[in-house]
Each structure stands twice: as structure tokens, then as C-alpha cells.
Design an enzyme around this catalytic site. Structure first.
Site, PDB file in Angstrom:
ATOM      1  N   HIS A 176       0.841  -1.213   0.000  1.00  0.00           N
ATOM      2  CA  HIS A 176       0.000   0.000   0.000  1.00  0.00           C
ATOM      3  C   HIS A 176       0.869   1.253   0.000  1.00  0.00           C
ATOM      4  CE1 HIS A 176      -3.026  -2.682   2.342  1.00  0.00           C
ATOM      5  NE2 HIS A 176      -3.504  -2.531   1.123  1.00  0.00           N
ATOM      6  N   LYS A 180     -18.370  -5.698   6.932  1.00  0.00           N
ATOM      7  CA  LYS A 180     -17.076  -6.371   6.962  1.00  0.00           C
ATOM      8  C   LYS A 180     -16.536  -6.503   8.371  1.00  0.00           C
ATOM      9  CE  LYS A 180     -14.434  -5.831   2.673  1.00  0.00           C
ATOM     10  NZ  LYS A 180     -13.213  -5.257   2.103  1.00  0.00           N
ATOM     11  N   ARG A 229      -2.130  -6.289  -8.286  1.00  0.00           N
ATOM     12  CA  ARG A 229      -1.023  -7.225  -8.106  1.00  0.00           C
ATOM     13  C   ARG A 229      -0.994  -8.325  -9.152  1.00  0.00           C
ATOM     14  NH1 ARG A 229      -3.018  -7.588  -2.092  1.00  0.00           N
ATOM     15  NH2 ARG A 229      -4.826  -7.439  -3.406  1.00  0.00           N
ATOM     16  N   SER A 257      -2.991  -8.159   2.733  1.00  0.00           N
ATOM     17  CA  SER A 257      -3.274  -7.991   4.167  1.00  0.00           C
ATOM     18  C   SER A 257      -3.805  -9.280   4.784  1.00  0.00           C
ATOM     19  CB  SER A 257      -4.289  -6.860   4.382  1.00  0.00           C
ATOM     20  OG  SER A 257      -3.768  -5.638   3.929  1.00  0.00           O
TER      21      SER A 257
HETATM   22  P1  ADP Z   1      -9.831  -3.507  -0.432  1.00  0.00           P
HETATM   23  O1  ADP Z   1     -10.626  -4.238   0.608  1.00  0.00           O
HETATM   24  O2  ADP Z   1     -10.471  -2.230  -0.900  1.00  0.00           O
HETATM   25  O3  ADP Z   1      -9.320  -4.348  -1.565  1.00  0.00           O
HETATM   26  P2  ADP Z   1      -7.086  -3.449   0.516  1.00  0.00           P
HETATM   27  O4  ADP Z   1      -6.576  -2.784   1.747  1.00  0.00           O
HETATM   28  O5  ADP Z   1      -6.956  -4.920   0.415  1.00  0.00           O
HETATM   29  O6  ADP Z   1      -8.577  -2.965   0.393  1.00  0.00           O
HETATM   30  O7  ADP Z   1      -6.390  -2.807  -0.759  1.00  0.00           O
HETATM   31  C1  ADP Z   1      -6.474  -1.428  -1.047  1.00  0.00           C
HETATM   32  C2  ADP Z   1      -5.854  -1.172  -2.410  1.00  0.00           C
HETATM   33  O8  ADP Z   1      -4.464  -1.459  -2.370  1.00  0.00           O
HETATM   34  C3  ADP Z   1      -6.433  -2.047  -3.527  1.00  0.00           C
HETATM   35  O9  ADP Z   1      -6.454  -1.300  -4.726  1.00  0.00           O
HETATM   36  C4  ADP Z   1      -5.430  -3.164  -3.624  1.00  0.00           C
HETATM   37  O10 ADP Z   1      -5.441  -3.781  -4.888  1.00  0.00           O
HETATM   38  C5  ADP Z   1      -4.152  -2.412  -3.363  1.00  0.00           C
HETATM   39  N1  ADP Z   1      -3.085  -3.286  -2.855  1.00  0.00           N
HETATM   40  C6  ADP Z   1      -3.139  -4.129  -1.811  1.00  0.00           C
HETATM   41  N2  ADP Z   1      -1.955  -4.761  -1.643  1.00  0.00           N
HETATM   42  C7  ADP Z   1      -1.131  -4.293  -2.628  1.00  0.00           C
HETATM   43  C8  ADP Z   1       0.221  -4.565  -3.016  1.00  0.00           C
HETATM   44  N3  ADP Z   1       0.958  -5.456  -2.375  1.00  0.00           N
HETATM   45  N4  ADP Z   1       0.713  -3.894  -4.088  1.00  0.00           N
HETATM   46  C9  ADP Z   1      -0.058  -3.004  -4.746  1.00  0.00           C
HETATM   47  N5  ADP Z   1      -1.327  -2.712  -4.445  1.00  0.00           N
HETATM   48  C10 ADP Z   1      -1.862  -3.343  -3.396  1.00  0.00           C
END
Ligand code: ADP
Length: 160
Positions: free
Chosen positions: A17, A41, A90, A128
Site C-alpha cells: 500500500h 465487513k 497485483r 493484508s
Molecule cells: P480492499 O478491501 O479495498 O481491496 P485493501 O486494503 O486490500 O482494500 O487494498 C487497497 C488497495 O491497495 C487495492 O487497490 C489493492 O489492490 C491495493 N493493494 C493491496 N496490496 C497491494 C500490493 N501489495 N501492491 C499493490 N497494491 C496493493
């Protein structure tokens, strides 16, 4: 001068992130990180904790702000005059999900454009949910999340 919204659960924030935010902040005038609060959620960290992590982590970057949002993200973008909705990608699986989401969002807010930013190869396995699972089994997550998050994960999953 374009402002971007970067929405997510950030439960918890990872180096993946932060990499997206760091790169985006050199492209957009401002980046508004939006911590999602979705009543449907189940989160490990509540909204206040996720916001506090993010605020601490983006503190060195003056053009990045952290907000929460319990409405449609398009609505948030509109209210804050952001033209771009930024999402990290990703994998092909991420892309197919994000692509559908972008179509839905376009239907709700045609003036807001979704931009996809591919992950850096160093971070493409960071997720995550997987990090939480690893932490729950006592795995070392220090290379995947900032120290403040690693410490909080340790506290959330004390090993007996
Ligand atoms: P959500 O529940 O909205 O998917 P996340 O916290 O999982 O929330 O992800 C938020 C954003 O960050 C999303 O666009 C996700 O694809 C991106 N993201 C998560 N992990 C990575 C990573 N390792 N590299 C790039 N983008 C990421």
C-alpha cells in the site's frame, strides 16, 4: 492539478500500500487515502486503529491525507473534488475484480476516472489477509509491514 483518492481496507497497511501511495504522490497534486468503514465487513483493526497507522505512516509526505468513509467512495471523491480513483493491482485476478469495480463506479460517478497502478515486483505477494494469517501462526511479518503494524499484529495474536 489532479487529486486522487486511494481507498482500501488497509487492515492492516502493508509495504505494498505504501509503495502505491509513495509513487502516486509524485504524480498527483494530492492523494487522499480513504480508510473504508464497511459495517458488513469484519476487520482485525478498527477504523481508528487503521487511520492511526496510516496517519503515522504517511506523516513524512505533506501532500497525502488520511480520511475515513462509510459512503460510496465515488461520493467521497465527488465531495472532495477528486477526479481520480486509484487502485493497486497485483495480479490478473486483482485486475479482473478491479476492472468490474471500475465499471460499477463509472456508472455511479461518470466524471471520476479509475486509474490502476501495478504493484512493484517486490510487493506483489503482499496481501493484508495473508499477512494476518501468517501473523496468527507466529510467522515473521517484519519484511511485509512497517514496524508499527508488525508490533500491533504481535499484540493482536499473542502466542501462548
Ligand atoms: P480492499 O478491501 O479495498 O481491496 P485493501 O486494503 O486490500 O482494500 O487494498 C487497497 C488497495 O491497495 C487495492 O487497490 C489493492 O489492490 C491495493 N493493494 C493491496 N496490496 C497491494 C500490493 N501489495 N501492491 C499493490 N497494491 C496493493
Amino acid at each position: 492539478m489532479v487529486k486522487a483518492v486511494f481507498p482500501g481496507s488497509f487492515d492492516p497497511p502493508t509495504f505494498g500500500h505504501l509503495d502505491i501511495i509513495e509513487r502516486a504522490r509524485t504524480i498527483f497534486e494530492r492523494v487522499l487515502v480513504v480508510v473504508a468503514v464497511n459495517r458488513e465487513k469484519q476487520y482485525l483493526f478498527d477504523a481508528d486503529e487503521r487511520v492511526a497507522f496510516m496517519r503515522e505512516l504517511v506523516a513524512p509526505w505533506p501532500n497525502v491525507e488520511v480520511h475515513t468513509c462509510d459512503t460510496l467512495v465515488v461520493e467521497f471523491a465527488r465531495q472532495h473534488a477528486c477526479r481520480v480513483l486509484l487502485r493497486g493491482v497485483r495480479s490478473v485476478q486483482d485486475f479482473s475484480y478491479e476492472f468490474e469495480l471500475s465499471i460499477l463506479n463509472k456508472g455511479v460517478g461518470p466524471e471520476i476516472e479509475t486509474f490502476f497502478m501495478p504493484t512493484d515486483q517486490k510487493f506483489f505477494v503482499l496481501r493484508s489477509s495473508a499477512i494476518k494469517e501468517l501473523a496468527a501462526y507466529g510467522g515473521d511479518v517484519s519484511g511485509m509491514v512497517p514496524a508499527v503494524v508488525a508490533k500491533a499484529l504481535k499484540a493482536a495474536y499473542p502466542r501462548s
